[in-house]
Design a protein around this motif. Structure first.
Motif, PDB file in Angstrom:
ATOM      1  N   GLU A  25      29.641  10.562  34.874  1.00  0.00           N
ATOM      2  CA  GLU A  25      29.977  11.751  34.149  1.00  0.00           C
ATOM      3  C   GLU A  25      31.449  12.286  34.685  1.00  0.00           C
ATOM      4  OE1 GLU A  25      27.367  14.956  32.945  1.00  0.00           O
ATOM      5  OE2 GLU A  25      25.778  13.430  32.991  1.00  0.00           O
ATOM      6  N   GLU A  26      32.516  12.726  33.762  1.00  0.00           N
ATOM      7  CA  GLU A  26      33.615  13.204  34.123  1.00  0.00           C
ATOM      8  C   GLU A  26      33.529  14.422  34.725  1.00  0.00           C
ATOM      9  OE1 GLU A  26      37.691  14.539  31.958  1.00  0.00           O
ATOM     10  OE2 GLU A  26      36.603  12.590  31.331  1.00  0.00           O
ATOM     11  N   SER A  27      34.040  14.514  35.572  1.00  0.00           N
ATOM     12  CA  SER A  27      33.821  15.933  36.538  1.00  0.00           C
ATOM     13  C   SER A  27      34.579  17.085  35.830  1.00  0.00           C
ATOM     14  CB  SER A  27      34.428  15.685  38.024  1.00  0.00           C
ATOM     15  OG  SER A  27      34.452  16.908  38.633  1.00  0.00           O
ATOM     16  N   LEU A  28      33.949  18.038  35.866  1.00  0.00           N
ATOM     17  CA  LEU A  28      34.382  19.156  35.119  1.00  0.00           C
ATOM     18  C   LEU A  28      35.049  20.143  36.212  1.00  0.00           C
ATOM     19  CD1 LEU A  28      31.701  19.847  32.380  1.00  0.00           C
ATOM     20  CD2 LEU A  28      34.097  18.719  31.945  1.00  0.00           C
ATOM     21  N   GLU A  29      34.500  19.721  37.416  1.00  0.00           N
ATOM     22  CA  GLU A  29      35.188  20.633  38.632  1.00  0.00           C
ATOM     23  C   GLU A  29      36.508  20.719  38.724  1.00  0.00           C
ATOM     24  OE1 GLU A  29      34.552  20.551  43.280  1.00  0.00           O
ATOM     25  OE2 GLU A  29      32.949  20.176  42.221  1.00  0.00           O
ATOM     26  N   LEU A  30      37.288  21.640  38.628  1.00  0.00           N
ATOM     27  CA  LEU A  30      38.606  21.787  38.832  1.00  0.00           C
ATOM     28  C   LEU A  30      38.887  21.987  40.308  1.00  0.00           C
ATOM     29  CD1 LEU A  30      39.411  24.324  36.181  1.00  0.00           C
ATOM     30  CD2 LEU A  30      39.657  21.991  36.128  1.00  0.00           C
ATOM     31  N   ASP A  31      40.145  21.210  40.789  1.00  0.00           N
ATOM     32  CA  ASP A  31      40.628  21.677  42.291  1.00  0.00           C
ATOM     33  C   ASP A  31      40.948  23.179  42.259  1.00  0.00           C
ATOM     34  OD1 ASP A  31      40.582  18.975  42.843  1.00  0.00           O
ATOM     35  OD2 ASP A  31      42.751  18.687  41.936  1.00  0.00           O
ATOM     36  N   PHE A  32      40.337  23.677  43.390  1.00  0.00           N
ATOM     37  CA  PHE A  32      40.487  25.110  43.731  1.00  0.00           C
ATOM     38  C   PHE A  32      41.158  25.312  44.945  1.00  0.00           C
ATOM     39  CE2 PHE A  32      38.996  29.081  45.404  1.00  0.00           C
ATOM     40  CZ  PHE A  32      39.481  29.893  44.420  1.00  0.00           C
ATOM     41  N   ARG A  33      42.106  26.161  44.930  1.00  0.00           N
ATOM     42  CA  ARG A  33      43.104  26.499  46.344  1.00  0.00           C
ATOM     43  C   ARG A  33      42.543  27.884  46.567  1.00  0.00           C
ATOM     44  NH1 ARG A  33      43.592  24.183  50.279  1.00  0.00           N
ATOM     45  NH2 ARG A  33      44.382  22.540  49.376  1.00  0.00           N
ATOM     46  N   PRO A  34      42.050  28.421  47.506  1.00  0.00           N
ATOM     47  CA  PRO A  34      41.812  29.671  47.971  1.00  0.00           C
ATOM     48  C   PRO A  34      43.410  30.550  48.318  1.00  0.00           C
ATOM     49  CG  PRO A  34      40.370  28.583  49.122  1.00  0.00           C
ATOM     50  CD  PRO A  34      41.401  27.441  48.721  1.00  0.00           C
ATOM     51  N   LEU A  35      43.700  31.458  47.525  1.00  0.00           N
ATOM     52  CA  LEU A  35      45.047  32.084  47.545  1.00  0.00           C
ATOM     53  C   LEU A  35      44.919  33.356  47.993  1.00  0.00           C
ATOM     54  CD1 LEU A  35      46.993  30.286  44.532  1.00  0.00           C
ATOM     55  CD2 LEU A  35      47.066  29.756  47.049  1.00  0.00           C
ATOM     56  N   VAL A  36      45.582  33.835  48.801  1.00  0.00           N
ATOM     57  CA  VAL A  36      45.453  35.335  49.134  1.00  0.00           C
ATOM     58  C   VAL A  36      47.109  35.950  49.073  1.00  0.00           C
ATOM     59  CG1 VAL A  36      45.009  37.152  50.969  1.00  0.00           C
ATOM     60  CG2 VAL A  36      43.503  35.171  50.836  1.00  0.00           C
ATOM     61  N   VAL A  68      52.038  21.929  43.735  1.00  0.00           N
ATOM     62  CA  VAL A  68      52.437  22.003  45.323  1.00  0.00           C
ATOM     63  C   VAL A  68      51.170  22.826  46.026  1.00  0.00           C
ATOM     64  CG1 VAL A  68      54.192  23.134  46.816  1.00  0.00           C
ATOM     65  CG2 VAL A  68      55.091  21.908  44.891  1.00  0.00           C
ATOM     66  N   LEU A  69      50.714  23.757  45.416  1.00  0.00           N
ATOM     67  CA  LEU A  69      49.673  24.596  46.096  1.00  0.00           C
ATOM     68  C   LEU A  69      48.477  23.927  45.777  1.00  0.00           C
ATOM     69  CD1 LEU A  69      50.577  28.197  45.238  1.00  0.00           C
ATOM     70  CD2 LEU A  69      51.244  27.045  47.314  1.00  0.00           C
ATOM     71  N   VAL A  70      47.888  23.291  44.822  1.00  0.00           N
ATOM     72  CA  VAL A  70      46.573  22.895  44.609  1.00  0.00           C
ATOM     73  C   VAL A  70      46.572  21.567  45.597  1.00  0.00           C
ATOM     74  CG1 VAL A  70      45.123  21.440  42.900  1.00  0.00           C
ATOM     75  CG2 VAL A  70      46.505  23.521  42.023  1.00  0.00           C
ATOM     76  N   LYS A  71      47.639  20.722  45.738  1.00  0.00           N
ATOM     77  CA  LYS A  71      47.592  19.757  46.541  1.00  0.00           C
ATOM     78  C   LYS A  71      47.949  20.083  48.210  1.00  0.00           C
ATOM     79  CE  LYS A  71      48.597  16.515  43.159  1.00  0.00           C
ATOM     80  NZ  LYS A  71      48.437  16.173  41.963  1.00  0.00           N
ATOM     81  N   SER A  72      48.295  21.235  48.555  1.00  0.00           N
ATOM     82  CA  SER A  72      48.508  21.380  49.872  1.00  0.00           C
ATOM     83  C   SER A  72      47.391  20.972  50.631  1.00  0.00           C
ATOM     84  CB  SER A  72      48.592  23.039  50.012  1.00  0.00           C
ATOM     85  OG  SER A  72      48.928  23.457  51.295  1.00  0.00           O
ATOM     86  N   LYS A  73      47.776  20.562  51.954  1.00  0.00           N
ATOM     87  CA  LYS A  73      46.753  20.281  53.087  1.00  0.00           C
ATOM     88  C   LYS A  73      46.203  21.457  53.880  1.00  0.00           C
ATOM     89  CE  LYS A  73      47.372  15.871  52.071  1.00  0.00           C
ATOM     90  NZ  LYS A  73      46.441  15.213  51.120  1.00  0.00           N
ATOM     91  N   GLY A  74      47.006  22.628  53.551  1.00  0.00           N
ATOM     92  CA  GLY A  74      46.454  23.663  54.145  1.00  0.00           C
ATOM     93  C   GLY A  74      45.176  24.251  53.681  1.00  0.00           C
ATOM     94  N   GLY A  75      44.503  24.751  54.632  1.00  0.00           N
ATOM     95  CA  GLY A  75      43.210  25.692  54.036  1.00  0.00           C
ATOM     96  C   GLY A  75      43.472  26.739  53.114  1.00  0.00           C
ATOM     97  N   GLU A  76      43.122  27.863  53.406  1.00  0.00           N
ATOM     98  CA  GLU A  76      43.292  29.131  52.453  1.00  0.00           C
ATOM     99  C   GLU A  76      44.819  29.351  52.710  1.00  0.00           C
ATOM    100  OE1 GLU A  76      40.655  32.732  52.252  1.00  0.00           O
ATOM    101  OE2 GLU A  76      42.337  33.332  53.785  1.00  0.00           O
ATOM    102  N   LEU A  77      45.485  29.545  51.788  1.00  0.00           N
ATOM    103  CA  LEU A  77      47.193  30.057  51.836  1.00  0.00           C
ATOM    104  C   LEU A  77      47.006  31.500  51.690  1.00  0.00           C
ATOM    105  CD1 LEU A  77      48.358  27.244  49.476  1.00  0.00           C
ATOM    106  CD2 LEU A  77      48.445  27.159  52.044  1.00  0.00           C
ATOM    107  N   GLU A  78      47.833  32.175  52.438  1.00  0.00           N
ATOM    108  CA  GLU A  78      48.032  33.599  52.309  1.00  0.00           C
ATOM    109  C   GLU A  78      49.504  33.672  52.285  1.00  0.00           C
ATOM    110  OE1 GLU A  78      46.962  37.590  54.886  1.00  0.00           O
ATOM    111  OE2 GLU A  78      45.873  35.811  55.383  1.00  0.00           O
ATOM    112  N   PHE A  95      55.994  34.316  51.212  1.00  0.00           N
ATOM    113  CA  PHE A  95      56.131  33.785  52.290  1.00  0.00           C
ATOM    114  C   PHE A  95      54.753  33.311  52.780  1.00  0.00           C
ATOM    115  CE2 PHE A  95      60.311  35.376  52.384  1.00  0.00           C
ATOM    116  CZ  PHE A  95      61.008  34.388  52.775  1.00  0.00           C
ATOM    117  N   ALA A  96      54.486  32.338  53.259  1.00  0.00           N
ATOM    118  CA  ALA A  96      53.122  31.968  53.747  1.00  0.00           C
ATOM    119  C   ALA A  96      53.019  32.587  55.096  1.00  0.00           C
ATOM    120  CB  ALA A  96      53.046  30.325  53.954  1.00  0.00           C
ATOM    121  N   THR A  97      51.846  33.141  55.506  1.00  0.00           N
ATOM    122  CA  THR A  97      51.688  33.643  56.856  1.00  0.00           C
ATOM    123  C   THR A  97      51.376  32.764  57.798  1.00  0.00           C
ATOM    124  OG1 THR A  97      49.148  33.983  56.498  1.00  0.00           O
ATOM    125  CG2 THR A  97      50.975  35.768  55.648  1.00  0.00           C
ATOM    126  N   ASP A  98      51.022  31.524  57.464  1.00  0.00           N
ATOM    127  CA  ASP A  98      50.842  30.425  58.480  1.00  0.00           C
ATOM    128  C   ASP A  98      52.018  29.649  59.026  1.00  0.00           C
ATOM    129  OD1 ASP A  98      49.835  28.288  59.950  1.00  0.00           O
ATOM    130  OD2 ASP A  98      48.218  27.692  58.405  1.00  0.00           O
TER     131      ASP A  98
END
Length: 127
Positions: A25-36, A68-78, A95-98
């Motif tokens: 089945e086609e996945s209904l799950e969206l890419d999710f990037r935790p952002l702060v 750019v953010l969805v495909k970022s290799k970083g974990g949670e982006l703050e 500005f990213a804190t990392d």
């Protein structure tokens, strides 16, 4: 009777074994990037502008969809986001804190937002 039951059991096993696998089945799950975001008004006037909250919501929504953010290799982006009035619009600078991201496109972005204007987000490739 035993023969008939055994034949039916074998037939059931054979029919199950020969079934093709169902199409995935086609996945209904969206890419999710935790952002702060840590929002910081540079002047009291910027904090009091009537459409500031709407801009914050629209910018957050836009950033959550940015490839750019969805495909970022970083974990949670703050991000620390400062904003101020620039004529009739608000200008945001994030500005990213990392510091690991300092050379990546997602490290710094700017956005503009007005009362009824479309949100414009620009990434600055680590500059």
């Amino acid at each position: 009777m035993k023969f008939l039951c055994a034949a039916l059991a074998c037939l059931a096993l054979v029919s199950c074994a020969n079934k093709p696998e169902p199409e995935p089945e086609e996945s209904l799950e969206l890419d999710f990037r935790p952002l702060v975001f840590r929002w910081k008004a540079m002047t009291p006037e910027a904090e009091e502008i009537p459409f500031k909250d709407a801009c914050v919501i629209r910018i957050t929504s836009q950033l959550m969809r940015e490839p750019v953010l969805v495909k970022s290799k970083g974990g949670e982006l703050e991000y620390v986001v400062s904003y101020d009035i620039n004529g009739e619009i608000l200008k945001f600078d994030g500005f990213a804190t990392d510091s690991v991201l300092s050379k990546k496109p997602e490290f710094r972005w700017t956005a503009t937002c007005g009362r009824d204007e479309k949100v414009v987000v620009n990434f600055h490739n680590g500059q």
